[in-house]
Design a protein around this motif. Sequence first.
Motif, PDB file in Angstrom:
ATOM      1  N   LEU A 192       0.880  -1.447   0.061  1.00 32.27           N
ATOM      2  CA  LEU A 192       0.132  -0.064   0.019  1.00 32.27           C
ATOM      3  C   LEU A 192       0.827   1.318   0.023  1.00 32.27           C
ATOM      4  CD1 LEU A 192      -3.118   0.342   0.146  1.00 32.27           C
ATOM      5  CD2 LEU A 192      -2.695   0.884   2.491  1.00 32.27           C
ATOM      6  N   ARG A 193       2.019   1.382   0.887  1.00 31.82           N
ATOM      7  CA  ARG A 193       2.779   2.683   1.006  1.00 31.82           C
ATOM      8  C   ARG A 193       3.459   2.692  -0.573  1.00 31.82           C
ATOM      9  NH1 ARG A 193       3.445   3.965   6.189  1.00 31.82           N
ATOM     10  NH2 ARG A 193       2.901   2.550   7.592  1.00 31.82           N
ATOM     11  N   THR A 194       3.941   1.695  -1.089  1.00 30.36           N
ATOM     12  CA  THR A 194       4.639   1.734  -2.602  1.00 30.36           C
ATOM     13  C   THR A 194       3.561   2.231  -3.476  1.00 30.36           C
ATOM     14  OG1 THR A 194       6.215   0.075  -1.789  1.00 30.36           O
ATOM     15  CG2 THR A 194       6.201   0.750  -4.071  1.00 30.36           C
ATOM     16  N   VAL A 195       2.558   1.563  -3.495  1.00 30.00           N
ATOM     17  CA  VAL A 195       1.641   2.050  -4.713  1.00 30.00           C
ATOM     18  C   VAL A 195       0.939   3.512  -4.433  1.00 30.00           C
ATOM     19  CG1 VAL A 195      -0.816   1.651  -5.544  1.00 30.00           C
ATOM     20  CG2 VAL A 195       0.890  -0.356  -5.247  1.00 30.00           C
ATOM     21  N   TYR A 196       0.762   3.861  -3.246  1.00 33.76           N
ATOM     22  CA  TYR A 196       0.356   5.364  -3.231  1.00 33.76           C
ATOM     23  C   TYR A 196       1.495   6.130  -2.815  1.00 33.76           C
ATOM     24  CZ  TYR A 196      -4.362   2.831  -3.804  1.00 33.76           C
ATOM     25  OH  TYR A 196      -5.236   2.076  -4.364  1.00 33.76           O
ATOM     26  N   GLY A 197       2.432   5.754  -2.788  1.00 37.38           N
ATOM     27  CA  GLY A 197       3.407   6.788  -2.194  1.00 37.38           C
ATOM     28  C   GLY A 197       3.289   7.316  -0.826  1.00 37.38           C
TER      29      GLY A 197
END
Length: 221
Positions: A192-197
Motif C-alpha cells: 500500500l505504501r509503495t503503490v500510493y507513495g
Amino acid sequence: MRALVAALPEIGRLYGAVVVVVAGPCVLEPGPLGEAFAEDLALLRYHGARPVVVHDAGAEPVAPYPGEDRVTALRRVTAGLVQPRLVGRVNAHGPLAVGITGEDGGTLTRTASGDLVADTGVLRVLLADGRIPVVAALTAGPGGVRPADPEATARLLATELAARLLLLPATVQDPAPAGATPLDTAVPHALLRTVYGLDGHPGGLPGPRQTAESPTAGPVP
C-alpha cells in the motif's frame, strides 16, 4: 486507517487497472508481514484495482518425501502449502483470492527452446469476476513441470495483461528493471505504501498506461 486516509487522493487513479506483484519470501512465511501484505491486496481490490499475485515456494524447502518424485514435492510445497497460506490470508478479508498454478488452463508453458509463454484466459476470467488471481509459478512443457522464475513470470503477465503497475521485490544486488517498481516486502504494508507513495516512500504511481514492456497499458478488457 491512517495509511488508507493518506492514500485517498490517489485511489481513483488505479480504478480498473491491473497491478501485478511478486510476493517475496518475507510475505509468504507465517507472520505479520504476510498478514499486512494480504490486507493491502484486499484494500487495493476493494478500491477498484485488479491485483494479480505471482509467487514461488518462498523460503520453504522443496525436498521430496520418501517415495515422492520432484514434481510432486514441488506441487505439494508451492501449491499445497505456500499458496493456500497466502490465499487464506487474503480471504480473511472477503472472498477475493483464487489460487491457480501455471499448469491450470495452460496459463504458463515452456516451448521446446525453453521460452516462457503465457495464456492469460483464466486470469482474465478471474479478474472480470472481481477476484485476485494468486499464481504459483509452475510451468508445463516438453521437459515436464518445472518452476519458473517469479519475476520473469510477473514481467510476462504484466505485458500480456497490459498492467498499470509491476512490483518486484527490492534487492540491492538486482535492482528492479525499467518499467517496474521495487517493493520492499520487509516493511509492513509495503504494498500500500509503495503503490500510493505514502510516508515519503519512494514509489507511487507512474504515469498512466505504463508497463514493464509496453507503452499501451490499460485495464484488462
